[in-house]
Design a protein around this motif. Structure first.
Motif, mmCIF file in Angstrom:
data_model
loop_
_atom_site.group_PDB
_atom_site.id
_atom_site.type_symbol
_atom_site.label_atom_id
_atom_site.label_comp_id
_atom_site.label_asym_id
_atom_site.label_seq_id
_atom_site.Cartn_x
_atom_site.Cartn_y
_atom_site.Cartn_z
ATOM 1 N N GLU A 30 8.650 24.284 46.716
ATOM 2 C CA GLU A 30 7.233 23.773 46.069
ATOM 3 C C GLU A 30 6.185 23.982 46.890
ATOM 4 O O GLU A 30 5.183 24.299 46.278
ATOM 5 C CB GLU A 30 7.451 22.356 45.679
ATOM 6 C CG GLU A 30 6.736 21.759 44.538
ATOM 7 C CD GLU A 30 7.171 20.439 43.916
ATOM 8 O OE1 GLU A 30 7.507 20.418 42.722
ATOM 9 O OE2 GLU A 30 7.444 19.731 44.810
ATOM 10 N N CYS A 147 18.246 19.557 44.348
ATOM 11 C CA CYS A 147 17.351 18.735 43.307
ATOM 12 C C CYS A 147 17.338 19.740 42.223
ATOM 13 O O CYS A 147 17.160 20.851 42.086
ATOM 14 C CB CYS A 147 16.034 18.586 43.985
ATOM 15 S SG CYS A 147 14.758 17.849 42.603
ATOM 16 N N ALA A 149 15.165 19.918 39.661
ATOM 17 C CA ALA A 149 14.145 20.412 39.405
ATOM 18 C C ALA A 149 13.903 21.990 39.875
ATOM 19 O O ALA A 149 13.901 22.176 41.224
ATOM 20 C CB ALA A 149 12.793 19.776 39.997
ATOM 21 N N THR A 151 11.491 23.820 40.450
ATOM 22 C CA THR A 151 10.661 24.114 41.229
ATOM 23 C C THR A 151 10.679 23.503 42.534
ATOM 24 O O THR A 151 10.235 24.052 43.748
ATOM 25 C CB THR A 151 9.192 23.803 40.772
ATOM 26 O OG1 THR A 151 9.066 22.260 40.580
ATOM 27 C CG2 THR A 151 8.809 24.611 39.587
ATOM 28 N N CYS A 152 11.579 22.675 42.657
ATOM 29 C CA CYS A 152 11.855 21.861 44.054
ATOM 30 C C CYS A 152 13.101 22.405 44.799
ATOM 31 O O CYS A 152 13.106 22.962 45.854
ATOM 32 C CB CYS A 152 11.948 20.421 43.853
ATOM 33 S SG CYS A 152 12.237 19.545 45.423
ATOM 34 N N ARG A 153 14.112 22.058 44.475
ATOM 35 C CA ARG A 153 15.502 22.361 44.800
ATOM 36 C C ARG A 153 15.709 21.981 46.254
ATOM 37 O O ARG A 153 16.717 22.754 46.939
ATOM 38 C CB ARG A 153 16.058 24.072 44.842
ATOM 39 C CG ARG A 153 15.930 24.227 43.292
ATOM 40 C CD ARG A 153 16.401 25.847 43.001
ATOM 41 N NE ARG A 153 17.745 25.624 43.044
ATOM 42 C CZ ARG A 153 18.501 26.823 43.420
ATOM 43 N NH1 ARG A 153 17.932 27.978 43.828
ATOM 44 N NH2 ARG A 153 19.784 26.668 43.463
ATOM 45 N N TRP A 154 15.029 20.991 46.706
ATOM 46 C CA TRP A 154 15.308 20.478 47.777
ATOM 47 C C TRP A 154 16.577 19.824 48.220
ATOM 48 O O TRP A 154 17.064 19.217 47.170
ATOM 49 C CB TRP A 154 14.127 19.109 48.220
ATOM 50 C CG TRP A 154 13.951 18.683 49.564
ATOM 51 C CD1 TRP A 154 14.490 17.509 50.121
ATOM 52 C CD2 TRP A 154 13.368 19.188 50.669
ATOM 53 N NE1 TRP A 154 14.001 17.324 51.239
ATOM 54 C CE2 TRP A 154 13.369 18.472 51.560
ATOM 55 C CE3 TRP A 154 12.770 20.545 50.713
ATOM 56 C CZ2 TRP A 154 12.894 18.775 52.959
ATOM 57 C CZ3 TRP A 154 12.230 20.833 51.828
ATOM 58 C CH2 TRP A 154 12.078 19.948 52.921
ATOM 59 N N TRP A 167 18.005 14.284 41.255
ATOM 60 C CA TRP A 167 16.655 14.703 41.911
ATOM 61 C C TRP A 167 16.608 14.283 43.173
ATOM 62 O O TRP A 167 17.295 13.102 43.485
ATOM 63 C CB TRP A 167 15.615 14.133 40.878
ATOM 64 C CG TRP A 167 15.625 14.523 39.622
ATOM 65 C CD1 TRP A 167 15.235 15.719 39.145
ATOM 66 C CD2 TRP A 167 15.788 13.818 38.319
ATOM 67 N NE1 TRP A 167 15.132 16.039 37.782
ATOM 68 C CE2 TRP A 167 15.915 14.719 37.346
ATOM 69 C CE3 TRP A 167 16.351 12.399 38.300
ATOM 70 C CZ2 TRP A 167 16.073 14.330 36.089
ATOM 71 C CZ3 TRP A 167 16.244 12.142 36.862
ATOM 72 C CH2 TRP A 167 16.477 13.045 35.843
ATOM 73 N N CYS A 168 15.882 14.853 44.082
ATOM 74 C CA CYS A 168 15.475 14.573 45.462
ATOM 75 C C CYS A 168 15.030 13.353 45.330
ATOM 76 O O CYS A 168 15.117 12.310 46.318
ATOM 77 C CB CYS A 168 14.894 15.646 46.397
ATOM 78 S SG CYS A 168 12.997 15.883 45.564
ATOM 79 N N CYS A 173 10.192 13.925 41.309
ATOM 80 C CA CYS A 173 11.068 15.109 40.679
ATOM 81 C C CYS A 173 11.494 14.360 39.454
ATOM 82 O O CYS A 173 11.486 14.822 38.244
ATOM 83 C CB CYS A 173 11.907 15.827 41.339
ATOM 84 S SG CYS A 173 11.056 17.054 42.566
ATOM 85 N N ARG A 176 8.673 13.415 36.935
ATOM 86 C CA ARG A 176 8.249 14.557 36.169
ATOM 87 C C ARG A 176 9.414 15.079 35.259
ATOM 88 O O ARG A 176 8.850 15.449 34.133
ATOM 89 C CB ARG A 176 8.033 15.740 37.202
ATOM 90 C CG ARG A 176 6.976 15.676 38.245
ATOM 91 C CD ARG A 176 7.007 16.743 39.307
ATOM 92 N NE ARG A 176 6.100 16.687 40.052
ATOM 93 C CZ ARG A 176 6.210 17.536 41.393
ATOM 94 N NH1 ARG A 176 6.983 18.136 41.417
ATOM 95 N NH2 ARG A 176 5.131 17.198 42.070
ATOM 96 N N ALA A 177 10.572 15.063 35.308
ATOM 97 C CA ALA A 177 11.513 15.390 34.355
ATOM 98 C C ALA A 177 11.708 14.626 33.315
ATOM 99 O O ALA A 177 11.734 14.793 32.040
ATOM 100 C CB ALA A 177 12.952 15.545 35.060
#
Length: 194
Positions: A30, A147, A149, A151-154, A167-168, A173, A176-177
């Protein structure tokens, strides 16, 4: 530069999963920061985690980055997605070069450790494999997740009682979802109300 932890971001994974989490989170998808831009940075990163840091060149760096993204896909699978076939093939290739051995301590406890003499991406892959074997045995491996999300995937460690978080952090995240879902459902409901 590592991702700046924001309020609500989960605590680090327990040992032995910290190595896997640290590796996958060397890039902030992100924010765009990347810790492993060069072979030298990868070697320094490995040394900082107790590995030798020897044997890093452009090919080793490419393998480390492949390993990192494959592990991200596997952690995403822990949250409910499938691991792509290309990912399993890449992991098979990298892990085949990363032998493990059984070590027994003075008290008779056995553990899996990387074989001696490895360097570069092979040493890292073996350390990751040993960590995953230990985490699988203690039941913590499926709780290391990416995650949901896109755009994140942390990668975070799911400490929720049911082990079903996606989510992280709920504060960023997850919110937002939920807002996207709310807006989508609001748009669908408005025409029906008229």
């Amino acid at each position: 530069m590592a991702r700046v932890e924001q309020p609500g971001v989960r605590d680090p994974a327990p040992e032995p999963l910290r190595l896997v989490q640290d590796l996958v989170n060397t890039v902030d998808l992100e924010g765009g920061s990347e810790e492993l831009r060069t072979a030298e940075e990868a070697a320094d990163w490995a040394r900082g985690r107790g590995l030798s840091g020897r044997g890093y060149d452009a090919d080793a760096l490419a393998d480390v980055l492949t390993l990192r993204e494959a592990l991200r896909d596997v952690c995403a699978a822990h949250a409910g997605t499938d691991v792509p076939a290309a990912t399993t093939a890449a992991l098979d290739r990298l892990l085949a070069r990363a032998p493990l051995r059984l070590a027994v301590d003075a008290e008779g406890r056995a553990t899996v450790v990387p074989a001696g003499g490895l360097a570069g991406a092979d040493e890292l892959a073996a350390a990751v494999a040993a960590a995953i074997v230990r985490a699988t045995a203690d039941g913590t491996w499926p709780r290391l997740k990416a995650c949901a999300a896109g755009t994140c995937r942390w990668v975070y460690y799911d400490r929720s009682p049911a082990g079903r978080s996606r989510w992280c952090t709920m504060a960023i995240c997850g919110s937002r979802a939920k807002m996207r879902t709310y807006r989508k459902n609001g748009r669908v409901s408005a025409p029906e109300a008229g």
